[in-house]
Write a protein that holds these residues in place. Structure first.
Motif, PDB file in Angstrom:
ATOM      1  N   GLU A  46       0.854  -1.196   0.000  1.00 62.24           N
ATOM      2  CA  GLU A  46       0.000   0.000   0.000  1.00 62.24           C
ATOM      3  C   GLU A  46       0.885   1.240   0.000  1.00 62.24           C
ATOM      4  OE1 GLU A  46      -3.999  -1.593   2.262  1.00 62.24           O
ATOM      5  OE2 GLU A  46      -2.413  -0.690   3.479  1.00 62.24           O
ATOM      6  N   VAL A  47       0.600   2.155  -0.950  1.00 57.94           N
ATOM      7  CA  VAL A  47       1.420   3.348  -1.136  1.00 57.94           C
ATOM      8  C   VAL A  47       0.505   4.564  -1.236  1.00 57.94           C
ATOM      9  CG1 VAL A  47       3.161   4.466  -2.587  1.00 57.94           C
ATOM     10  CG2 VAL A  47       3.087   1.968  -2.421  1.00 57.94           C
ATOM     11  N   ARG A  48       0.931   5.680  -0.644  1.00 58.13           N
ATOM     12  CA  ARG A  48       0.224   6.959  -0.781  1.00 58.13           C
ATOM     13  C   ARG A  48       1.142   7.909  -1.539  1.00 58.13           C
ATOM     14  NH1 ARG A  48      -1.964   9.081   4.767  1.00 58.13           N
ATOM     15  NH2 ARG A  48      -3.578  10.003   3.445  1.00 58.13           N
ATOM     16  N   LEU A  49       0.601   8.550  -2.581  1.00 54.87           N
ATOM     17  CA  LEU A  49       1.423   9.343  -3.489  1.00 54.87           C
ATOM     18  C   LEU A  49       0.677  10.620  -3.851  1.00 54.87           C
ATOM     19  CD1 LEU A  49       4.220   8.611  -4.662  1.00 54.87           C
ATOM     20  CD2 LEU A  49       3.064   7.934  -6.764  1.00 54.87           C
ATOM     21  N   ALA A  50       1.347  11.780  -3.695  1.00 52.47           N
ATOM     22  CA  ALA A  50       0.737  13.066  -4.054  1.00 52.47           C
ATOM     23  C   ALA A  50       0.612  13.163  -5.565  1.00 52.47           C
ATOM     24  CB  ALA A  50       1.571  14.225  -3.525  1.00 52.47           C
ATOM     25  N   GLU A  51      -0.460  13.819  -6.020  1.00 52.44           N
ATOM     26  CA  GLU A  51      -0.712  13.869  -7.463  1.00 52.44           C
ATOM     27  C   GLU A  51       0.329  14.701  -8.213  1.00 52.44           C
ATOM     28  OE1 GLU A  51      -4.182  15.969  -8.847  1.00 52.44           O
ATOM     29  OE2 GLU A  51      -4.361  17.107  -6.989  1.00 52.44           O
ATOM     30  N   ASN A  52       1.096  15.543  -7.512  1.00 57.04           N
ATOM     31  CA  ASN A  52       2.129  16.330  -8.178  1.00 57.04           C
ATOM     32  C   ASN A  52       3.505  15.691  -8.046  1.00 57.04           C
ATOM     33  OD1 ASN A  52       2.492  16.766  -5.458  1.00 57.04           O
ATOM     34  ND2 ASN A  52       2.797  18.980  -5.615  1.00 57.04           N
ATOM     35  N   SER A  53       3.561  14.389  -7.748  1.00 57.93           N
ATOM     36  CA  SER A  53       4.844  13.697  -7.635  1.00 57.93           C
ATOM     37  C   SER A  53       5.568  13.731  -8.979  1.00 57.93           C
ATOM     38  CB  SER A  53       4.625  12.250  -7.194  1.00 57.93           C
ATOM     39  OG  SER A  53       4.017  12.199  -5.919  1.00 57.93           O
ATOM     40  N   PRO A  54       6.897  13.892  -8.959  1.00 61.96           N
ATOM     41  CA  PRO A  54       7.652  13.995 -10.222  1.00 61.96           C
ATOM     42  C   PRO A  54       7.777  12.642 -10.912  1.00 61.96           C
ATOM     43  CG  PRO A  54       9.153  14.015  -8.355  1.00 61.96           C
ATOM     44  CD  PRO A  54       7.764  14.049  -7.775  1.00 61.96           C
ATOM     45  N   LEU A  55       8.024  12.672 -12.207  1.00 61.68           N
ATOM     46  CA  LEU A  55       8.271  11.456 -12.968  1.00 61.68           C
ATOM     47  C   LEU A  55       9.527  10.764 -12.446  1.00 61.68           C
ATOM     48  CD1 LEU A  55       7.499  12.671 -16.623  1.00 61.68           C
ATOM     49  CD2 LEU A  55       5.983  11.497 -15.025  1.00 61.68           C
ATOM     50  N   GLU A  56       9.560   9.469 -12.591  1.00 65.87           N
ATOM     51  CA  GLU A  56      10.672   8.622 -12.149  1.00 65.87           C
ATOM     52  C   GLU A  56      10.726   8.438 -10.631  1.00 65.87           C
ATOM     53  OE1 GLU A  56      12.557   6.904 -14.186  1.00 65.87           O
ATOM     54  OE2 GLU A  56      11.582   7.795 -15.931  1.00 65.87           O
ATOM     55  N   GLN A  57       9.757   9.029  -9.893  1.00 65.88           N
ATOM     56  CA  GLN A  57       9.773   8.819  -8.444  1.00 65.88           C
ATOM     57  C   GLN A  57       9.491   7.353  -8.127  1.00 65.88           C
ATOM     58  OE1 GLN A  57       7.842  11.674  -5.944  1.00 65.88           O
ATOM     59  NE2 GLN A  57       7.150  10.128  -4.494  1.00 65.88           N
ATOM     60  N   LEU A  58      10.227   6.818  -7.146  1.00 68.68           N
ATOM     61  CA  LEU A  58      10.028   5.436  -6.735  1.00 68.68           C
ATOM     62  C   LEU A  58       8.699   5.313  -6.002  1.00 68.68           C
ATOM     63  CD1 LEU A  58      11.195   2.559  -6.451  1.00 68.68           C
ATOM     64  CD2 LEU A  58      12.196   3.291  -4.260  1.00 68.68           C
ATOM     65  N   VAL A  59       7.849   4.407  -6.491  1.00 74.05           N
ATOM     66  CA  VAL A  59       6.538   4.185  -5.885  1.00 74.05           C
ATOM     67  C   VAL A  59       6.613   3.055  -4.863  1.00 74.05           C
ATOM     68  CG1 VAL A  59       4.134   3.580  -6.349  1.00 74.05           C
ATOM     69  CG2 VAL A  59       5.379   5.029  -7.964  1.00 74.05           C
ATOM     70  N   ALA A  60       7.185   1.925  -5.264  1.00 72.13           N
ATOM     71  CA  ALA A  60       7.311   0.768  -4.376  1.00 72.13           C
ATOM     72  C   ALA A  60       8.374  -0.164  -4.955  1.00 72.13           C
ATOM     73  CB  ALA A  60       5.979   0.039  -4.230  1.00 72.13           C
TER      74      ALA A  60
END
Length: 548
Positions: free
Chosen positions: A255-269
């Protein structure tokens, strides 16, 4: 609605006599209906200009009133989907409506519109439900699915398959699966705890790679339409040599929480599965399965490391969450699945939008306070406080904002107006959201104040003294009188005239009606007349006129 009455009495001077009282009655009624909602429905994909409803009949409004009150229909959002014929009162769909395009992934599809009347202003909310028809067949993500199964797999083993997708809903949506006749496999379907339906192959009889290395099965998905539609995919079973350990994920659900303005290539999981086998049987590769096309566009999975990185721009207003299934497969073909759930967090990235619905560009200066000037709506696509808005007027102006319903506001006068003091207003409306970093937008409304005849002419002097030498020439100009009027147009056009006094002879003086020039009509004799006195009335062009 509201009803305002205003009675004004204005005096008219003629010498010292007040002779006339003028009565103005101004009645403004603003009606609105926020309680009723018109509800209609029609099937999707109907031809252009298809009949939706007879608005005039349903509301009991005479057809003549539709044009007289400028009745019109406005859809929510930028695209106008319906049109209202003012001559017949019939509401029609401008274009064929595709439910799957308008309301994707939604069981119900309701389009909201507003019906506006003017004189008096009236708003009525309406809904049109677009009913689904069976115009889409079930479709598998791939025409061929390859399933690798160890020959030592025991009967009862289950192997997940890619589910078919059907854009239709309800009974027209996907209903069942069937598998072509074969000696080894049956089909099982079920629903997970999160409500997602899954499809599995169930092994009924032991496989023998040496006897048959591959099997080809026909998988059919059928919907419940009438007639039903179906889609097929080939399932190719590859029988593998023995590999007695399957990959095991560290967790079943990430389970991951991610802001909608997160930059490209950001590690999700980073998912990880271990396999205790040696060599290629212990080497794990990761792939996405049972994952929507949109999620595949937004997230990128490294097949070697299991890292999931952001590959597209998230939008909370488009989707609040994304679900993926990661499949870990070892070199021997054994696999296991885990789920990755990404919750998208809203950020304040949308400024409020102001949409002007109705505007009165000119109002008379005697309009009473709380006269409606304009109607507009405010929308913010964010959620929570980020989508909560407030409106204000810039500057100290005789106008105010009144909330109505559904984020609609009325711009009203808040005090008496005086055109002679201010003839026009440029009103700037600011809509601001409640986000931590507050965003705002502005809309300018230009309003002109029209003149009413509320100012009598005024002479520059109370008494004008002029002189002339006796034995003058006839029609001799001896001076000029001047009166001004603060109004404009015909209300400020001044005419001059002598006030006739009963019982007295016609004076020897004449006044030009347009410019106030004073003339002696004939030669005078000092010994007979040493002074003349006349009264001049200046009257404006109003209806009725005012004078001094």
């Amino acid at each position: 609605g509201w009803l305002f009455w205003r009675v004004m009495a204005c005096g008219r001077r003629s010498g010292d006599t007040k002779r006339q009282v003028i009565l103005f009655i101004v009645c403004i009624c603003v009606c609105q209906s926020g309680a009723e909602t018109l509800r209609y429905s029609l099937p999707e994909e109907m031809e252009r200009d298809s009949f939706v409803a007879n608005i005039a009949k349903d509301l009991g409004v005479p057809l003549s009133q539709l044009a007289a009150r400028k009745a019109r229909v406005v859809s929510e959002g930028n695209e106008q989907l319906f049109r209202l014929n003012q001559n017949t009162g019939v509401l029609t769909a401008k274009e064929p409506l595709d439910r799957e395009e308008i309301c994707p992934q939604s069981d119900t599809c309701k389009l909201v519109f507003k019906l506006f009347f003017e004189n008096p202003l009236q708003l009525i909310r309406g809904e049109v439900e677009v009913r689904d028809i069976n115009d889409n067949s079930p479709v598998f993500p791939e025409k061929e699915m390859v399933v690798e199964i160890l020959e030592t797999a025991s009967p009862g083993s289950r192997f997940p398959l890619e589910s078919a997708q059907d854009k239709d809903v309800g009974i027209n949506g996907l209903q069942n699966y069937s598998l072509g006749p074969n000696p080894h496999f049956s089909l099982a379907t079920g629903t997970a705890k999160d409500g997602v339906k899954y499809l599995e192959l169930v092994l009924q009889h032991q496989l023998d790679r040496e006897e048959q290395g591959e099997l080809n099965l026909l998988l059919t998905a059928t919907d419940g339409g009438s007639p039903p539609r179906s889609g097929t995919a080939q399932v190719r079973i590859v029988v593998l040599d023995a590999n007695d350990n399957i990959p095991v994920f560290e967790r079943e659900i990430y389970e991951v929480r991610l802001a909608e303005n997160s930059p490209l290539e950001q590690l999700v999981a980073r998912v990880s599965a271990a396999d205790p086998d040696e060599g290629s049987n212990g080497k794990v590769r990761y792939t996405l399965t049972q994952t929507s096309e949109r999620s595949r566009q937004l997230f990128q999975l490294n097949p070697t490391t299991g890292e999931i990185r952001l590959a597209g721009k998230l939008d909370f207003e488009e989707a609040k969450s994304h679900k993926m299934v990661v499949k870990a497969t070892d070199g021997g073909g054994l696999s296991a699945n885990c789920k990755v759930q990404v919750e998208v967090l809203d950020v304040n990235d949308n400024a409020p939008e102001i949409a002007l619905t109705s505007l009165t560009a000119s109002i008379p200066e005697d309009a009473p306070p709380r006269t409606v000037v304009a109607l507009f709506s405010v929308r913010d696509r964010d959620s929570g406080d980020n989508g909560r808005t407030e409106c204000s007027i810039d500057g100290d102006l005789p106008f105010s904002l009144t909330p109505t319903f559904d984020n609609y506001y009325e711009l009203r006068t808040s005090a008496a107006l005086d055109r002679e003091r201010t003839a026009e207003y440029n009103i700037t409306i600011t809509a601001t959201d409640w986000g931590t970093k507050r965003l705002s937008s502005q809309e300018s409304i230009f309003v002109q104040i029209s003149d009413v005849n509320d100012n009598p002419p005024e002479f520059t002097q109370e008494v004008y003294t002029m002189s002339v030498t006796e034995n003058n020439s006839p029609m001799l100009r001896i001076g000029s009188m001047k009166a001004t009027d603060a109004d404009t147009g015909k209300n400020a056009r001044v005419n001059y005239a002598l006030v006739r006094q009963e019982g007295k002879e016609q004076p020897e003086i004449s006044v030009n009606a347009e410019n106030g020039d004073v003339y002696i009509l004939r030669p005078l004799d000092y010994e007979k007349v040493r002074a003349l006195e006349v009264t001049v009335r200046a009257a404006d062009g109003g209806s009725p006129p005012l004078s001094a």
